[in-house]
Scaffold this active site. Structure first.
Site, PDB file in Angstrom:
ATOM      1  N   LEU A  31      -5.322   0.838  -6.652  1.00 39.50           N
ATOM      2  CA  LEU A  31      -6.024   0.362  -5.611  1.00 39.50           C
ATOM      3  C   LEU A  31      -6.534  -1.006  -5.487  1.00 39.50           C
ATOM      4  O   LEU A  31      -6.738  -1.609  -6.793  1.00 39.50           O
ATOM      5  CB  LEU A  31      -7.597   1.402  -5.603  1.00 39.50           C
ATOM      6  CG  LEU A  31      -7.349   2.626  -5.306  1.00 39.50           C
ATOM      7  CD1 LEU A  31      -8.747   3.240  -5.208  1.00 39.50           C
ATOM      8  CD2 LEU A  31      -6.459   3.147  -4.467  1.00 39.50           C
ATOM      9  N   HIS A  32      -6.266  -1.873  -4.376  1.00 36.88           N
ATOM     10  CA  HIS A  32      -6.918  -3.214  -4.470  1.00 36.88           C
ATOM     11  C   HIS A  32      -7.846  -3.505  -3.196  1.00 36.88           C
ATOM     12  O   HIS A  32      -8.347  -2.384  -2.730  1.00 36.88           O
ATOM     13  CB  HIS A  32      -5.381  -3.899  -4.176  1.00 36.88           C
ATOM     14  CG  HIS A  32      -4.683  -3.455  -3.017  1.00 36.88           C
ATOM     15  ND1 HIS A  32      -5.080  -3.429  -1.647  1.00 36.88           N
ATOM     16  CD2 HIS A  32      -3.539  -2.578  -2.927  1.00 36.88           C
ATOM     17  CE1 HIS A  32      -3.977  -2.803  -0.855  1.00 36.88           C
ATOM     18  NE2 HIS A  32      -3.131  -2.482  -1.692  1.00 36.88           N
ATOM     19  N   GLY A  34      -7.674  -4.247  -0.203  1.00 36.46           N
ATOM     20  CA  GLY A  34      -7.071  -3.642   1.001  1.00 36.46           C
ATOM     21  C   GLY A  34      -7.600  -2.138   0.762  1.00 36.46           C
ATOM     22  O   GLY A  34      -8.297  -1.676   2.086  1.00 36.46           O
ATOM     23  N   HIS A  35      -7.352  -1.294   0.063  1.00 33.46           N
ATOM     24  CA  HIS A  35      -7.835  -0.044  -0.047  1.00 33.46           C
ATOM     25  C   HIS A  35      -9.353   0.144  -0.126  1.00 33.46           C
ATOM     26  O   HIS A  35     -10.015   0.949   0.414  1.00 33.46           O
ATOM     27  CB  HIS A  35      -7.372   0.745  -1.287  1.00 33.46           C
ATOM     28  CG  HIS A  35      -5.796   0.890  -1.574  1.00 33.46           C
ATOM     29  ND1 HIS A  35      -5.034   0.363  -2.471  1.00 33.46           N
ATOM     30  CD2 HIS A  35      -5.178   1.678  -0.847  1.00 33.46           C
ATOM     31  CE1 HIS A  35      -4.097   0.806  -2.415  1.00 33.46           C
ATOM     32  NE2 HIS A  35      -3.930   1.545  -1.617  1.00 33.46           N
ATOM     33  N   GLN A  59       8.575  10.191  -1.612  1.00 33.80           N
ATOM     34  CA  GLN A  59       8.793   8.976  -0.640  1.00 33.80           C
ATOM     35  C   GLN A  59       9.572   7.623  -1.300  1.00 33.80           C
ATOM     36  O   GLN A  59       9.562   6.882  -0.292  1.00 33.80           O
ATOM     37  CB  GLN A  59       7.480   8.475   0.106  1.00 33.80           C
ATOM     38  CG  GLN A  59       6.597   7.814  -0.826  1.00 33.80           C
ATOM     39  CD  GLN A  59       5.286   7.874  -0.121  1.00 33.80           C
ATOM     40  OE1 GLN A  59       4.481   8.903  -0.068  1.00 33.80           O
ATOM     41  NE2 GLN A  59       4.792   6.757   0.415  1.00 33.80           N
ATOM     42  N   GLY A 145      -3.810   1.555   6.216  1.00 31.55           N
ATOM     43  CA  GLY A 145      -3.729   0.104   6.685  1.00 31.55           C
ATOM     44  C   GLY A 145      -2.507  -0.211   7.630  1.00 31.55           C
ATOM     45  O   GLY A 145      -1.321   0.466   7.316  1.00 31.55           O
ATOM     46  N   LYS A 147      -0.729  -2.922   7.446  1.00 27.96           N
ATOM     47  CA  LYS A 147       0.326  -3.592   6.830  1.00 27.96           C
ATOM     48  C   LYS A 147       1.389  -2.713   6.695  1.00 27.96           C
ATOM     49  O   LYS A 147       2.741  -3.246   7.126  1.00 27.96           O
ATOM     50  CB  LYS A 147       0.090  -3.793   5.161  1.00 27.96           C
ATOM     51  CG  LYS A 147       1.268  -4.516   4.520  1.00 27.96           C
ATOM     52  CD  LYS A 147       0.975  -4.733   3.155  1.00 27.96           C
ATOM     53  CE  LYS A 147       0.991  -3.318   2.250  1.00 27.96           C
ATOM     54  NZ  LYS A 147       1.971  -2.612   1.946  1.00 27.96           N
ATOM     55  N   ASP A 148       1.313  -1.357   6.612  1.00 26.10           N
ATOM     56  CA  ASP A 148       2.474  -0.359   6.814  1.00 26.10           C
ATOM     57  C   ASP A 148       2.383   0.010   8.111  1.00 26.10           C
ATOM     58  O   ASP A 148       2.169   1.449   8.351  1.00 26.10           O
ATOM     59  CB  ASP A 148       2.095   0.794   5.859  1.00 26.10           C
ATOM     60  CG  ASP A 148       2.149   0.283   4.373  1.00 26.10           C
ATOM     61  OD1 ASP A 148       3.341  -0.230   3.868  1.00 26.10           O
ATOM     62  OD2 ASP A 148       1.228   0.418   3.665  1.00 26.10           O
ATOM     63  N   SER A 184      -0.283  -2.905  -3.668  1.00 26.05           N
ATOM     64  CA  SER A 184      -0.122  -2.394  -5.096  1.00 26.05           C
ATOM     65  C   SER A 184       1.098  -3.028  -5.725  1.00 26.05           C
ATOM     66  O   SER A 184       0.891  -3.359  -6.920  1.00 26.05           O
ATOM     67  CB  SER A 184      -0.139  -1.053  -5.103  1.00 26.05           C
ATOM     68  OG  SER A 184      -1.000  -0.483  -4.490  1.00 26.05           O
TER      69      SER A 184
HETATM   70  O1  PAF Z   1       0.566   4.237   2.067  1.00 22.72           O
HETATM   71  C1  PAF Z   1       0.600   4.978   0.894  1.00 22.72           C
HETATM   72  O2  PAF Z   1      -0.119   4.700   0.040  1.00 22.72           O
HETATM   73  C2  PAF Z   1       1.355   6.121   0.836  1.00 22.72           C
HETATM   74  O3  PAF Z   1       2.420   6.106   1.554  1.00 22.72           O
HETATM   75  C3  PAF Z   1       0.484   7.467   1.494  1.00 22.72           C
HETATM   76  C4  PAF Z   1      -0.037   7.274   2.966  1.00 22.72           C
HETATM   77  C5  PAF Z   1      -0.760   7.588   0.752  1.00 22.72           C
HETATM   78  C6  PAF Z   1       1.610   8.711   1.452  1.00 22.72           C
HETATM   79  O4  PAF Z   1       1.755   8.852  -0.033  1.00 22.72           O
END
Ligand code: PAF
Length: 262
Positions: A31-32, A34-35, A59, A145, A147-148, A184
């Site tokens: 966590l940073h 942004g989180h 993923q 976020g 960013k994604d 991260s």
């Molecule tokens: O953005 C993320 O950290 C991941 O893609 C998520 C949404 C937690 C799914 O694993």
């Protein structure tokens, strides 16, 4: 703050909330700031806040990328506690994937471009795990976020397509002083890569065309996976050599705000 590793105990806690609003921030840890801003917004807007920390292997299309992902659980829990999180869920692969990933959630259009083109299977892993987490956690709202941005849009559209009773909220990107989007992966940048990464957002923002942005990024000595503009928003992904490996960063710039001439 309660920390759950057992899904039945988690479900008992969730049932006990009755009519209280539950907000949810799903993460993969490391966590940073942004989180932290997602957690703070979630705490401010809901009577209870849940955080999940689960490094979702499905993923990652590149095992080296998965192996390099930072693990900082103690610091993550400290940040969660300080932000006012009520409950943290720390599930395992066996709990999330009792089917061993034989059921998968595939989106067939928007997920195939941008990051989906360079990372085959990535969004199938993301959408599958987010659907599972939303079903387990059963929140009223979930925070992601921007960013994604592609991930956010896909999760929002998935939620609408499957009539999920959850509101998906996108939160502005938090940036370092030089404009680098918090990620991260930033922890994996060596000094030289970090200096180049600071140019990424500026170039995406200021280059007169996508091609010009690619040329400027390449001149920095980074590999460009893509720079593309869709609906006025410019998206980019770059790969920087760093230490003994590589770090992939993404970012996007929203369309410029209209100028008020009055
Ligand atoms: O953005 C993320 O950290 C991941 O893609 C998520 C949404 C937690 C799914 O694993």
């Amino acid at each position: 703050m309660k920390v759950f590793t057992d899904l039945e105990q988690w479900r008992d806690w969730r049932r006990g909330l009755d009519d209280e609003d539950l907000g949810f921030v799903p993460t993969m840890g490391a966590l940073h700031a942004g989180h932290q801003s997602l957690l703070q917004r979630c705490v401010a807007e809901n009577s209870k806040t849940a955080l999940s920390i689960y490094l979702n292997a499905t993923q990652f299309n590149d095992p080296k990328d998965l192996a390099a992902y930072p693990a900082t659980l103690d610091a993550d829990l400290q940040m969660a506690e300080q932000a006012g999180v009520d409950a943290v869920l720390l599930p395992t692969y066996a709990q999330i994937y009792p089917d061993d990933f034989s059921f998968q959630l595939d989106e067939t259009r928007f997920s195939k471009g941008l990051c989906g083109a360079d990372r085959p299977g990535h969004f199938t892993g993301v959408l599958t795990v987010v659907m599972k987490l939303l079903n387990i956690v059963s929140p009223n709202t979930a925070y992601f976020g921007l960013k994604d941005y592609q991930q956010f849009r896909l999760i929002q559209d998935m939620s609408a397509a499957f009539f999920l009773p959850v509101q998906i909220i996108g939160c502005d990107t938090v940036r370092e002083a030089d404009g680098l989007a918090m990620s991260s992966r930033n922890q994996l940048l060596d000094a030289c890569a970090r200096a180049k990464a600071g140019q990424f957002n500026k170039i995406l923002h200021n280059a007169p065309s996508d091609d010009a942005a690619v040329a400027q990024l390449q001149a920095l000595g980074v590999r460009v996976d893509y720079v593309e503009t869709h609906a006025g928003r410019r998206f980019g992904a770059i790969v920087l050599p760093s230490g003994n490996g590589e770090v992939r960063l993404i970012d996007n710039c929203p369309p410029p705000q209209p100028v008020d001439v009055h």
